[in-house]
Design an enzyme around this catalytic site. Sequence first.
Site, PDB file in Angstrom:
ATOM      1  N   ALA A   1      42.528  22.667  -1.794  1.00  0.00           N
ATOM      2  CA  ALA A   1      42.291  21.467  -2.621  1.00  0.00           C
ATOM      3  C   ALA A   1      43.603  20.817  -3.043  1.00  0.00           C
ATOM      4  O   ALA A   1      43.734  19.591  -3.016  1.00  0.00           O
ATOM      5  CB  ALA A   1      41.484  21.861  -3.852  1.00  0.00           C
TER       6      ALA A   1
ATOM      7  N   GLN B   1      32.404  24.299 -12.755  1.00  0.00           N
ATOM      8  CA  GLN B   1      31.943  25.639 -13.095  1.00  0.00           C
ATOM      9  C   GLN B   1      33.050  26.403 -13.830  1.00  0.00           C
ATOM     10  O   GLN B   1      32.833  27.467 -14.373  1.00  0.00           O
ATOM     11  CB  GLN B   1      31.567  26.407 -11.818  1.00  0.00           C
ATOM     12  CG  GLN B   1      30.443  25.779 -11.030  1.00  0.00           C
ATOM     13  CD  GLN B   1      30.310  26.402  -9.639  1.00  0.00           C
ATOM     14  OE1 GLN B   1      29.832  27.527  -9.499  1.00  0.00           O
ATOM     15  NE2 GLN B   1      30.782  25.698  -8.636  1.00  0.00           N
TER      16      GLN B   1
ATOM     17  N   CYS C   1      30.241  32.215 -33.118  1.00  0.00           N
ATOM     18  CA  CYS C   1      29.911  33.267 -34.086  1.00  0.00           C
ATOM     19  C   CYS C   1      28.533  33.852 -33.753  1.00  0.00           C
ATOM     20  O   CYS C   1      27.566  33.098 -33.566  1.00  0.00           O
ATOM     21  CB  CYS C   1      29.892  32.700 -35.499  1.00  0.00           C
ATOM     22  SG  CYS C   1      29.277  33.869 -36.725  1.00  0.00           S
TER      23      CYS C   1
ATOM     24  N   ASN D   1      37.214  23.181   1.229  1.00  0.00           N
ATOM     25  CA  ASN D   1      37.313  24.631   1.069  1.00  0.00           C
ATOM     26  C   ASN D   1      37.976  25.210   2.319  1.00  0.00           C
ATOM     27  O   ASN D   1      37.586  24.850   3.434  1.00  0.00           O
ATOM     28  CB  ASN D   1      35.909  25.228   0.909  1.00  0.00           C
ATOM     29  CG  ASN D   1      35.934  26.662   0.405  1.00  0.00           C
ATOM     30  OD1 ASN D   1      36.724  27.468   0.862  1.00  0.00           O
ATOM     31  ND2 ASN D   1      35.055  26.958  -0.542  1.00  0.00           N
ATOM     32  N   PRO D   2      38.970  26.083   2.159  1.00  0.00           N
ATOM     33  CA  PRO D   2      39.600  26.656   3.359  1.00  0.00           C
ATOM     34  C   PRO D   2      38.648  27.552   4.137  1.00  0.00           C
ATOM     35  O   PRO D   2      38.854  27.801   5.321  1.00  0.00           O
ATOM     36  CB  PRO D   2      40.772  27.461   2.811  1.00  0.00           C
ATOM     37  CG  PRO D   2      40.537  27.625   1.353  1.00  0.00           C
ATOM     38  CD  PRO D   2      39.597  26.554   0.927  1.00  0.00           C
TER      39      PRO D   2
ATOM     40  N   HIS E   1      29.628  26.006 -17.455  1.00  0.00           N
ATOM     41  CA  HIS E   1      29.642  27.416 -17.884  1.00  0.00           C
ATOM     42  C   HIS E   1      30.495  27.651 -19.133  1.00  0.00           C
ATOM     43  O   HIS E   1      30.866  28.782 -19.430  1.00  0.00           O
ATOM     44  CB  HIS E   1      30.112  28.303 -16.722  1.00  0.00           C
ATOM     45  CG  HIS E   1      29.218  28.220 -15.539  1.00  0.00           C
ATOM     46  ND1 HIS E   1      29.650  28.512 -14.259  1.00  0.00           N
ATOM     47  CD2 HIS E   1      27.919  27.849 -15.412  1.00  0.00           C
ATOM     48  CE1 HIS E   1      28.637  28.329 -13.409  1.00  0.00           C
ATOM     49  NE2 HIS E   1      27.583  27.934 -14.078  1.00  0.00           N
TER      50      HIS E   1
HETATM   51  C1  BV8 Z   1      20.659  31.777 -15.049  1.00  0.00           C
HETATM   52  C2  BV8 Z   1      31.258  31.773 -16.859  1.00  0.00           C
HETATM   53  C3  BV8 Z   1      18.490  31.992 -15.809  1.00  0.00           C
HETATM   54  C4  BV8 Z   1      31.671  33.122 -17.316  1.00  0.00           C
HETATM   55  C5  BV8 Z   1      29.904  32.004 -14.832  1.00  0.00           C
HETATM   56  C6  BV8 Z   1      18.929  31.794  -7.672  1.00  0.00           C
HETATM   57  C7  BV8 Z   1      19.281  32.530  -6.596  1.00  0.00           C
HETATM   58  C8  BV8 Z   1      20.079  33.682  -6.778  1.00  0.00           C
HETATM   59  C9  BV8 Z   1      20.547  34.082  -8.013  1.00  0.00           C
HETATM   60  C10 BV8 Z   1      20.201  33.333  -9.083  1.00  0.00           C
HETATM   61  C11 BV8 Z   1      19.392  32.210  -8.919  1.00  0.00           C
HETATM   62  N1  BV8 Z   1      19.222  31.667 -10.143  1.00  0.00           N
HETATM   63  C12 BV8 Z   1      19.877  32.423 -11.076  1.00  0.00           C
HETATM   64  C13 BV8 Z   1      20.476  33.451 -10.439  1.00  0.00           C
HETATM   65  C14 BV8 Z   1      21.284  34.451 -11.096  1.00  0.00           C
HETATM   66  C15 BV8 Z   1      22.742  34.029 -11.308  1.00  0.00           C
HETATM   67  C16 BV8 Z   1      23.422  33.799  -9.989  1.00  0.00           C
HETATM   68  O1  BV8 Z   1      23.538  32.691  -9.511  1.00  0.00           O
HETATM   69  N2  BV8 Z   1      23.904  34.926  -9.416  1.00  0.00           N
HETATM   70  C17 BV8 Z   1      24.685  34.842  -8.184  1.00  0.00           C
HETATM   71  C18 BV8 Z   1      25.834  35.808  -8.300  1.00  0.00           C
HETATM   72  C19 BV8 Z   1      23.861  35.125  -6.991  1.00  0.00           C
HETATM   73  N3  BV8 Z   1      22.836  32.834 -12.136  1.00  0.00           N
HETATM   74  C20 BV8 Z   1      22.832  33.021 -13.466  1.00  0.00           C
HETATM   75  O2  BV8 Z   1      22.745  34.103 -14.005  1.00  0.00           O
HETATM   76  C21 BV8 Z   1      22.917  31.754 -14.310  1.00  0.00           C
HETATM   77  N4  BV8 Z   1      21.954  31.807 -15.350  1.00  0.00           N
HETATM   78  O3  BV8 Z   1      20.249  31.624 -13.932  1.00  0.00           O
HETATM   79  O4  BV8 Z   1      19.872  31.928 -16.132  1.00  0.00           O
HETATM   80  C22 BV8 Z   1      17.829  31.926 -17.052  1.00  0.00           C
HETATM   81  C23 BV8 Z   1      17.042  30.827 -17.228  1.00  0.00           C
HETATM   82  C24 BV8 Z   1      16.313  30.779 -18.393  1.00  0.00           C
HETATM   83  C25 BV8 Z   1      16.423  31.818 -19.331  1.00  0.00           C
HETATM   84  C26 BV8 Z   1      17.281  32.882 -19.117  1.00  0.00           C
HETATM   85  C27 BV8 Z   1      18.017  32.932 -17.967  1.00  0.00           C
HETATM   86  C28 BV8 Z   1      24.292  31.669 -15.032  1.00  0.00           C
HETATM   87  C29 BV8 Z   1      25.385  31.508 -14.055  1.00  0.00           C
HETATM   88  C30 BV8 Z   1      26.729  31.279 -14.784  1.00  0.00           C
HETATM   89  C31 BV8 Z   1      27.496  32.559 -14.983  1.00  0.00           C
HETATM   90  N5  BV8 Z   1      28.824  32.297 -15.542  1.00  0.00           N
HETATM   91  N6  BV8 Z   1      31.107  31.755 -15.405  1.00  0.00           N
HETATM   92  C32 BV8 Z   1      33.073  33.488 -16.901  1.00  0.00           C
HETATM   93  O5  BV8 Z   1      33.681  32.733 -16.121  1.00  0.00           O
HETATM   94  O6  BV8 Z   1      33.540  34.515 -17.394  1.00  0.00           O
HETATM   95  S1  BV8 Z   1      29.738  31.916 -13.120  1.00  0.00           S
HETATM   96  C33 BV8 Z   1      31.342  32.054 -12.490  1.00  0.00           C
HETATM   97  O7  BV8 Z   1      31.175  32.571 -11.190  1.00  0.00           O
HETATM   98  C34 BV8 Z   1      32.103  30.762 -12.327  1.00  0.00           C
HETATM   99  O8  BV8 Z   1      31.912  29.882 -13.397  1.00  0.00           O
HETATM  100  C35 BV8 Z   1      31.511  30.225 -11.025  1.00  0.00           C
HETATM  101  O9  BV8 Z   1      30.329  29.531 -11.264  1.00  0.00           O
HETATM  102  C36 BV8 Z   1      31.182  31.501 -10.277  1.00  0.00           C
HETATM  103  C37 BV8 Z   1      32.221  31.810  -9.258  1.00  0.00           C
HETATM  104  O10 BV8 Z   1      31.985  30.942  -8.197  1.00  0.00           O
HETATM  105  P1  BV8 Z   1      33.200  30.032  -7.641  1.00  0.00           P
HETATM  106  O11 BV8 Z   1      33.800  29.272  -8.753  1.00  0.00           O
HETATM  107  O12 BV8 Z   1      32.673  29.324  -6.480  1.00  0.00           O
HETATM  108  O13 BV8 Z   1      34.309  31.137  -7.220  1.00  0.00           O
HETATM  109  P2  BV8 Z   1      34.296  32.145  -5.971  1.00  0.00           P
HETATM  110  O14 BV8 Z   1      35.400  33.087  -6.209  1.00  0.00           O
HETATM  111  O15 BV8 Z   1      32.927  32.648  -5.730  1.00  0.00           O
HETATM  112  O16 BV8 Z   1      34.683  31.202  -4.722  1.00  0.00           O
HETATM  113  C38 BV8 Z   1      35.914  30.534  -4.716  1.00  0.00           C
HETATM  114  C39 BV8 Z   1      35.845  29.579  -3.533  1.00  0.00           C
HETATM  115  O17 BV8 Z   1      37.048  28.812  -3.529  1.00  0.00           O
HETATM  116  C40 BV8 Z   1      35.745  30.288  -2.176  1.00  0.00           C
HETATM  117  O18 BV8 Z   1      34.770  29.632  -1.386  1.00  0.00           O
HETATM  118  C41 BV8 Z   1      37.150  30.120  -1.582  1.00  0.00           C
HETATM  119  O19 BV8 Z   1      37.107  29.993  -0.192  1.00  0.00           O
HETATM  120  C42 BV8 Z   1      37.569  28.797  -2.214  1.00  0.00           C
HETATM  121  N7  BV8 Z   1      39.029  28.609  -2.343  1.00  0.00           N
HETATM  122  C43 BV8 Z   1      39.983  29.555  -2.504  1.00  0.00           C
HETATM  123  N8  BV8 Z   1      41.221  28.952  -2.619  1.00  0.00           N
HETATM  124  C44 BV8 Z   1      40.992  27.610  -2.533  1.00  0.00           C
HETATM  125  C45 BV8 Z   1      39.602  27.388  -2.381  1.00  0.00           C
HETATM  126  N9  BV8 Z   1      39.064  26.161  -2.259  1.00  0.00           N
HETATM  127  C46 BV8 Z   1      39.928  25.095  -2.297  1.00  0.00           C
HETATM  128  N10 BV8 Z   1      41.276  25.232  -2.486  1.00  0.00           N
HETATM  129  C47 BV8 Z   1      41.835  26.453  -2.591  1.00  0.00           C
HETATM  130  N11 BV8 Z   1      43.164  26.565  -2.736  1.00  0.00           N
END
Ligand code: BV8
Length: 250
Positions: free
Chosen positions: A233, A102, A128, A215-216, A120
Amino acid sequence: MVENELDPILALLDRTTRVAVLTGSGISAESGIPTFRGEHGLWKQFRAEELATPEAFERDPGLVWEWYDWRRGIIGRAEPNDGHRTIAAWQDTFSSFSLITQNIDGLHQRAGSRGPIELHGNIWKMRCLREGTVTECRDVPLPSLPPRCPTCGAMLRPHVVWFGEALDQDVLEGAFHRAAACDLMFVVGTSALVHPAASLPLAAAQAGAKIVEVNPDPTPLSRSADFVLRGKAGQTLPLLQRKIIDKWKS
Ligand code: BV8
Protein backbone atom coordinates in the site's frame (compact mmCIF):
# COMPACT_ATOMS: atom_id res chain seq x y z
CA MET A 1 3.08 -4.64 -9.96
CA VAL A 2 3.71 -2.83 -13.25
CA GLU A 3 2.57 0.77 -13.79
CA ASN A 4 0.25 0.14 -16.73
CA GLU A 5 -1.88 -2.00 -14.43
CA LEU A 6 -2.99 1.35 -13.03
CA ASP A 7 -4.36 2.61 -16.35
CA PRO A 8 -7.78 0.91 -16.18
CA ILE A 9 -8.18 2.25 -12.63
CA LEU A 10 -7.26 5.75 -13.80
CA ALA A 11 -9.91 5.45 -16.51
CA LEU A 12 -12.40 4.31 -13.87
CA LEU A 13 -11.45 7.21 -11.59
CA ASP A 14 -12.12 9.60 -14.46
CA ARG A 15 -15.80 8.76 -14.32
CA THR A 16 -16.05 8.18 -10.57
CA THR A 17 -17.03 10.74 -7.99
CA ARG A 18 -17.98 8.51 -5.05
CA VAL A 19 -15.00 6.63 -3.60
CA ALA A 20 -14.72 4.48 -0.48
CA VAL A 21 -11.65 2.90 1.07
CA LEU A 22 -11.65 -0.09 3.46
CA THR A 23 -8.35 -0.75 5.25
CA GLY A 24 -6.88 -3.51 7.39
CA SER A 25 -3.63 -3.93 9.27
CA GLY A 26 -1.66 -4.32 6.04
CA ILE A 27 -1.71 -0.55 5.50
CA SER A 28 0.16 -0.09 8.77
CA ALA A 29 2.71 -2.84 8.08
CA GLU A 30 5.16 -0.38 6.42
CA SER A 31 4.87 1.75 9.57
CA GLY A 32 6.34 -1.17 11.53
CA ILE A 33 3.09 -2.38 13.12
CA PRO A 34 2.71 -6.18 13.02
CA THR A 35 -0.32 -7.42 11.08
CA PHE A 36 -2.56 -10.05 12.69
CA ARG A 37 -1.70 -12.97 10.49
CA GLY A 38 1.76 -11.81 9.26
CA GLU A 39 4.98 -13.51 10.49
CA HIS A 40 5.25 -10.98 13.36
CA GLY A 41 1.58 -11.34 14.22
CA LEU A 42 2.32 -13.41 17.28
CA TRP A 43 2.79 -11.95 20.82
CA LYS A 44 4.62 -14.33 23.14
CA GLN A 45 2.95 -17.58 22.07
CA PHE A 46 -0.55 -16.17 21.72
CA ARG A 47 -2.60 -15.70 18.55
CA ALA A 48 -4.43 -12.36 18.42
CA GLU A 49 -7.80 -14.12 18.29
CA GLU A 50 -6.92 -15.73 21.68
CA LEU A 51 -6.25 -12.42 23.42
CA ALA A 52 -8.78 -10.14 21.72
CA THR A 53 -11.79 -11.83 23.35
CA PRO A 54 -14.01 -11.06 26.38
CA GLU A 55 -13.22 -14.57 27.67
CA ALA A 56 -9.45 -13.88 27.67
CA PHE A 57 -10.05 -10.60 29.51
CA GLU A 58 -12.33 -12.32 32.03
CA ARG A 59 -9.68 -15.01 32.57
CA ASP A 60 -6.63 -12.73 32.86
CA PRO A 61 -7.19 -8.96 32.44
CA GLY A 62 -3.56 -8.27 33.39
CA LEU A 63 -2.27 -10.41 30.52
CA VAL A 64 -4.62 -8.81 28.00
CA TRP A 65 -3.65 -5.32 29.21
CA GLU A 66 0.02 -6.25 28.96
CA TRP A 67 -0.65 -7.12 25.27
CA TYR A 68 -2.45 -3.84 24.58
CA ASP A 69 0.25 -1.91 26.41
CA TRP A 70 2.85 -3.62 24.17
CA ARG A 71 0.85 -2.73 21.05
CA ARG A 72 0.35 0.88 22.30
CA GLY A 73 4.13 1.10 22.64
CA ILE A 74 4.69 0.02 19.03
CA ILE A 75 1.88 2.20 17.68
CA GLY A 76 3.00 5.20 19.76
CA ARG A 77 6.47 5.03 18.20
CA ALA A 78 5.14 4.47 14.64
CA GLU A 79 4.56 7.11 11.96
CA PRO A 80 1.90 7.05 9.25
CA ASN A 81 3.28 6.01 5.83
CA ASP A 82 2.66 7.19 2.27
CA GLY A 83 -0.30 4.81 2.03
CA HIS A 84 -2.04 6.56 4.93
CA ARG A 85 -1.06 9.97 3.53
CA THR A 86 -2.44 9.21 0.06
CA ILE A 87 -5.78 8.15 1.53
CA ALA A 88 -5.84 11.36 3.60
CA ALA A 89 -5.28 13.37 0.39
CA TRP A 90 -8.17 11.59 -1.32
CA GLN A 91 -10.73 13.01 1.12
CA ASP A 92 -10.30 16.37 -0.66
CA THR A 93 -9.94 14.84 -4.14
CA PHE A 94 -13.30 13.12 -4.59
CA SER A 95 -16.67 14.83 -4.10
CA SER A 96 -17.87 11.87 -2.04
CA PHE A 97 -15.23 9.99 -0.01
CA SER A 98 -15.50 7.48 2.85
CA LEU A 99 -12.72 5.82 4.84
CA ILE A 100 -13.64 2.70 6.79
CA THR A 101 -10.94 0.97 8.83
CA GLN A 102 -10.58 -2.21 10.84
CA ASN A 103 -7.45 -0.77 12.43
CA ILE A 104 -7.43 0.51 15.99
CA ASP A 105 -4.02 2.25 15.63
CA GLY A 106 -5.30 5.74 14.78
CA LEU A 107 -2.64 6.20 12.07
CA HIS A 108 -5.20 7.37 9.50
CA GLN A 109 -6.09 10.31 11.73
CA ARG A 110 -2.38 11.06 12.32
CA ALA A 111 -1.95 11.16 8.53
CA GLY A 112 -4.71 13.79 8.31
CA SER A 113 -7.80 11.68 7.63
CA ARG A 114 -10.88 13.34 9.15
CA GLY A 115 -13.41 11.03 10.89
CA PRO A 116 -12.60 7.58 9.53
CA ILE A 117 -15.19 4.97 10.48
CA GLU A 118 -13.33 2.85 13.07
CA LEU A 119 -15.19 -0.46 12.92
CA HIS A 120 -13.26 -2.10 15.75
CA GLY A 121 -12.57 0.85 18.04
CA ASN A 122 -9.37 2.71 18.95
CA ILE A 123 -6.43 1.52 21.10
CA TRP A 124 -6.03 4.97 22.73
CA LYS A 125 -9.55 4.81 24.18
CA MET A 126 -10.64 2.93 27.33
CA ARG A 127 -14.04 2.12 28.77
CA CYS A 128 -15.09 1.84 32.43
CA LEU A 129 -16.47 -1.63 33.17
CA ARG A 130 -18.89 -0.15 35.76
CA GLU A 131 -20.06 3.16 34.22
CA GLY A 132 -19.35 2.49 30.52
CA THR A 133 -17.73 5.93 30.19
CA VAL A 134 -15.08 6.16 27.46
CA THR A 135 -11.86 8.08 28.16
CA GLU A 136 -8.77 8.72 25.99
CA CYS A 137 -5.33 7.97 27.44
CA ARG A 138 -2.07 8.07 25.45
CA ASP A 139 0.31 7.17 28.28
CA VAL A 140 3.00 4.74 27.02
CA PRO A 141 3.66 2.62 28.98
CA LEU A 142 0.52 2.70 31.09
CA PRO A 143 1.49 3.68 34.67
CA SER A 144 -0.40 0.73 36.17
CA LEU A 145 -1.98 -2.42 34.73
CA PRO A 146 -4.90 -2.94 34.67
CA PRO A 147 -5.75 0.79 34.47
CA ARG A 148 -8.61 2.02 36.67
CA CYS A 149 -11.48 4.43 36.10
CA PRO A 150 -10.47 7.95 37.25
CA THR A 151 -13.96 8.59 38.66
CA CYS A 152 -15.15 5.29 40.22
CA GLY A 153 -11.96 3.23 40.45
CA ALA A 154 -13.46 0.26 38.57
CA MET A 155 -11.28 -1.56 36.02
CA LEU A 156 -11.04 -0.12 32.50
CA ARG A 157 -11.04 -2.22 29.34
CA PRO A 158 -9.68 -1.24 25.89
CA HIS A 159 -12.46 0.51 23.92
CA VAL A 160 -12.13 -1.97 21.05
CA VAL A 161 -14.42 -4.69 19.65
CA TRP A 162 -13.27 -8.16 20.61
CA PHE A 163 -14.00 -11.39 18.73
CA GLY A 164 -17.49 -12.59 19.63
CA GLU A 165 -18.59 -9.05 20.48
CA ALA A 166 -21.02 -7.11 18.33
CA LEU A 167 -19.82 -3.97 16.59
CA ASP A 168 -21.49 -0.68 17.55
CA GLN A 169 -24.77 -0.72 15.58
CA ASP A 170 -24.55 2.92 14.42
CA VAL A 171 -20.94 2.45 13.31
CA LEU A 172 -21.83 -0.73 11.41
CA GLU A 173 -24.89 0.80 9.72
CA GLY A 174 -22.83 3.86 8.79
CA ALA A 175 -20.19 1.64 7.18
CA PHE A 176 -22.67 -0.44 5.16
CA HIS A 177 -24.46 2.75 4.10
CA ARG A 178 -21.19 4.24 2.80
CA ALA A 179 -20.28 0.94 1.09
CA ALA A 180 -23.62 0.88 -0.73
CA ALA A 181 -23.23 4.55 -1.73
CA CYS A 182 -19.87 4.38 -3.55
CA ASP A 183 -19.01 3.71 -7.20
CA LEU A 184 -15.49 2.47 -6.41
CA MET A 185 -14.12 0.79 -3.26
CA PHE A 186 -10.40 0.33 -2.64
CA VAL A 187 -9.81 -2.62 -0.26
CA VAL A 188 -6.33 -2.09 1.14
CA GLY A 189 -4.22 -4.38 3.33
CA THR A 190 -6.82 -6.78 4.63
CA SER A 191 -6.98 -10.59 4.52
CA ALA A 192 -10.78 -10.17 4.21
CA LEU A 193 -11.36 -12.96 6.75
CA VAL A 194 -12.88 -11.08 9.69
CA HIS A 195 -16.63 -10.39 9.60
CA PRO A 196 -18.71 -8.33 9.36
CA ALA A 197 -15.92 -6.05 7.93
CA ALA A 198 -15.16 -8.56 5.16
CA SER A 199 -18.75 -8.28 3.94
CA LEU A 200 -18.42 -4.54 3.16
CA PRO A 201 -16.77 -5.00 -0.27
CA LEU A 202 -19.48 -7.51 -1.17
CA ALA A 203 -22.18 -5.01 -0.15
CA ALA A 204 -20.48 -2.35 -2.28
CA ALA A 205 -20.23 -4.71 -5.29
CA GLN A 206 -23.89 -5.69 -4.91
CA ALA A 207 -24.75 -1.98 -5.06
CA GLY A 208 -22.85 -1.74 -8.36
CA ALA A 209 -19.47 -0.48 -7.18
CA LYS A 210 -16.16 -1.60 -8.69
CA ILE A 211 -13.73 -3.22 -6.25
CA VAL A 212 -9.97 -2.62 -6.36
CA GLU A 213 -7.89 -4.81 -4.02
CA VAL A 214 -4.45 -3.54 -2.98
CA ASN A 215 -2.50 -6.36 -1.33
CA PRO A 216 0.84 -8.07 -2.04
CA ASP A 217 -0.84 -11.43 -1.44
CA PRO A 218 -4.08 -13.04 -2.66
CA THR A 219 -7.13 -13.05 -0.37
CA PRO A 220 -10.60 -14.60 -0.58
CA LEU A 221 -11.72 -11.27 -2.09
CA SER A 222 -9.22 -11.39 -4.98
CA ARG A 223 -11.38 -13.53 -7.28
CA SER A 224 -14.41 -11.23 -6.94
CA ALA A 225 -12.43 -7.97 -7.18
CA ASP A 226 -12.64 -6.07 -10.49
CA PHE A 227 -8.99 -5.04 -10.25
CA VAL A 228 -6.14 -6.39 -8.12
CA LEU A 229 -2.96 -4.39 -7.47
CA ARG A 230 -0.39 -6.88 -6.12
CA GLY A 231 1.80 -4.47 -4.26
CA LYS A 232 2.43 -2.80 -0.92
CA ALA A 233 0.00 0.00 0.00
CA GLY A 234 2.80 2.44 0.91
CA GLN A 235 4.21 2.16 -2.62
CA THR A 236 1.13 1.43 -4.75
CA LEU A 237 -1.20 4.17 -3.46
CA PRO A 238 1.30 7.08 -3.84
CA LEU A 239 2.15 5.79 -7.34
CA LEU A 240 -1.55 5.80 -8.25
CA GLN A 241 -1.89 9.30 -6.75
CA ARG A 242 1.02 10.61 -8.86
CA LYS A 243 -0.59 9.18 -11.99
CA ILE A 244 -3.95 10.74 -11.06
CA ILE A 245 -2.29 14.15 -10.67
CA ASP A 246 -0.27 13.74 -13.89
CA LYS A 247 -3.47 12.83 -15.75
CA TRP A 248 -5.29 15.85 -14.39
CA LYS A 249 -2.37 18.12 -15.33
CA SER A 250 -2.26 16.75 -18.92
C1 BV8 B 1 -19.19 -10.62 15.74
C2 BV8 B 1 -10.05 -5.20 17.40
C3 BV8 B 1 -21.27 -11.31 16.46
C4 BV8 B 1 -9.33 -5.81 18.54
C5 BV8 B 1 -10.68 -6.98 15.84
C6 BV8 B 1 -18.89 -15.10 9.64
C7 BV8 B 1 -18.05 -16.05 9.18
C8 BV8 B 1 -16.98 -16.48 9.99
C9 BV8 B 1 -16.73 -15.96 11.24
C10 BV8 B 1 -17.57 -15.00 11.70
C11 BV8 B 1 -18.64 -14.59 10.91
N1 BV8 B 1 -19.29 -13.63 11.61
C12 BV8 B 1 -18.67 -13.45 12.82
C13 BV8 B 1 -17.62 -14.29 12.89
C14 BV8 B 1 -16.71 -14.36 14.01
C15 BV8 B 1 -15.59 -13.32 13.97
C16 BV8 B 1 -14.72 -13.53 12.76
O1 BV8 B 1 -14.87 -12.89 11.74
N2 BV8 B 1 -13.75 -14.46 12.93
C17 BV8 B 1 -12.77 -14.69 11.88
C18 BV8 B 1 -11.42 -14.87 12.54
C19 BV8 B 1 -13.12 -15.85 11.04
N3 BV8 B 1 -16.12 -11.96 13.97
C20 BV8 B 1 -16.39 -11.43 15.18
O2 BV8 B 1 -16.24 -12.01 16.23
C21 BV8 B 1 -16.96 -10.02 15.16
N4 BV8 B 1 -18.08 -9.94 16.03
O3 BV8 B 1 -19.33 -11.24 14.73
O4 BV8 B 1 -20.12 -10.52 16.71
C22 BV8 B 1 -22.20 -10.91 17.44
C23 BV8 B 1 -23.33 -10.33 16.95
C24 BV8 B 1 -24.30 -10.02 17.87
C25 BV8 B 1 -24.08 -10.28 19.23
C26 BV8 B 1 -22.89 -10.82 19.67
C27 BV8 B 1 -21.92 -11.13 18.76
C28 BV8 B 1 -15.93 -9.00 15.73
C29 BV8 B 1 -14.75 -8.91 14.85
C30 BV8 B 1 -13.79 -7.80 15.34
C31 BV8 B 1 -12.71 -8.34 16.24
N5 BV8 B 1 -11.74 -7.29 16.57
N6 BV8 B 1 -9.82 -5.99 16.19
C32 BV8 B 1 -7.83 -5.70 18.43
O5 BV8 B 1 -7.34 -5.27 17.37
O6 BV8 B 1 -7.18 -6.02 19.43
S1 BV8 B 1 -10.43 -7.85 14.37
C33 BV8 B 1 -8.77 -7.59 13.96
O7 BV8 B 1 -8.42 -8.71 13.17
C34 BV8 B 1 -8.49 -6.38 13.10
O8 BV8 B 1 -9.23 -5.26 13.48
C35 BV8 B 1 -8.88 -6.89 11.72
O9 BV8 B 1 -10.25 -6.75 11.50
C36 BV8 B 1 -8.55 -8.36 11.82
C37 BV8 B 1 -7.25 -8.67 11.17
O10 BV8 B 1 -7.49 -8.66 9.80
P1 BV8 B 1 -6.56 -7.74 8.84
O11 BV8 B 1 -6.56 -6.35 9.34
O12 BV8 B 1 -6.99 -8.02 7.48
O13 BV8 B 1 -5.08 -8.31 9.14
P2 BV8 B 1 -4.43 -9.71 8.68
O14 BV8 B 1 -3.17 -9.83 9.42
O15 BV8 B 1 -5.44 -10.79 8.74
O16 BV8 B 1 -4.09 -9.47 7.12
C38 BV8 B 1 -3.20 -8.45 6.76
C39 BV8 B 1 -3.29 -8.36 5.24
O17 BV8 B 1 -2.46 -7.28 4.82
C40 BV8 B 1 -2.80 -9.62 4.52
O18 BV8 B 1 -3.71 -9.94 3.48
C41 BV8 B 1 -1.43 -9.20 3.96
O19 BV8 B 1 -1.17 -9.83 2.74
C42 BV8 B 1 -1.67 -7.71 3.74
N7 BV8 B 1 -0.44 -6.88 3.76
C43 BV8 B 1 0.71 -7.11 4.44
N8 BV8 B 1 1.59 -6.07 4.21
C44 BV8 B 1 0.95 -5.21 3.38
C45 BV8 B 1 -0.35 -5.71 3.11
N9 BV8 B 1 -1.23 -5.08 2.31
C46 BV8 B 1 -0.82 -3.89 1.75
N10 BV8 B 1 0.40 -3.33 2.00
C47 BV8 B 1 1.30 -3.95 2.79
N11 BV8 B 1 2.51 -3.40 2.99
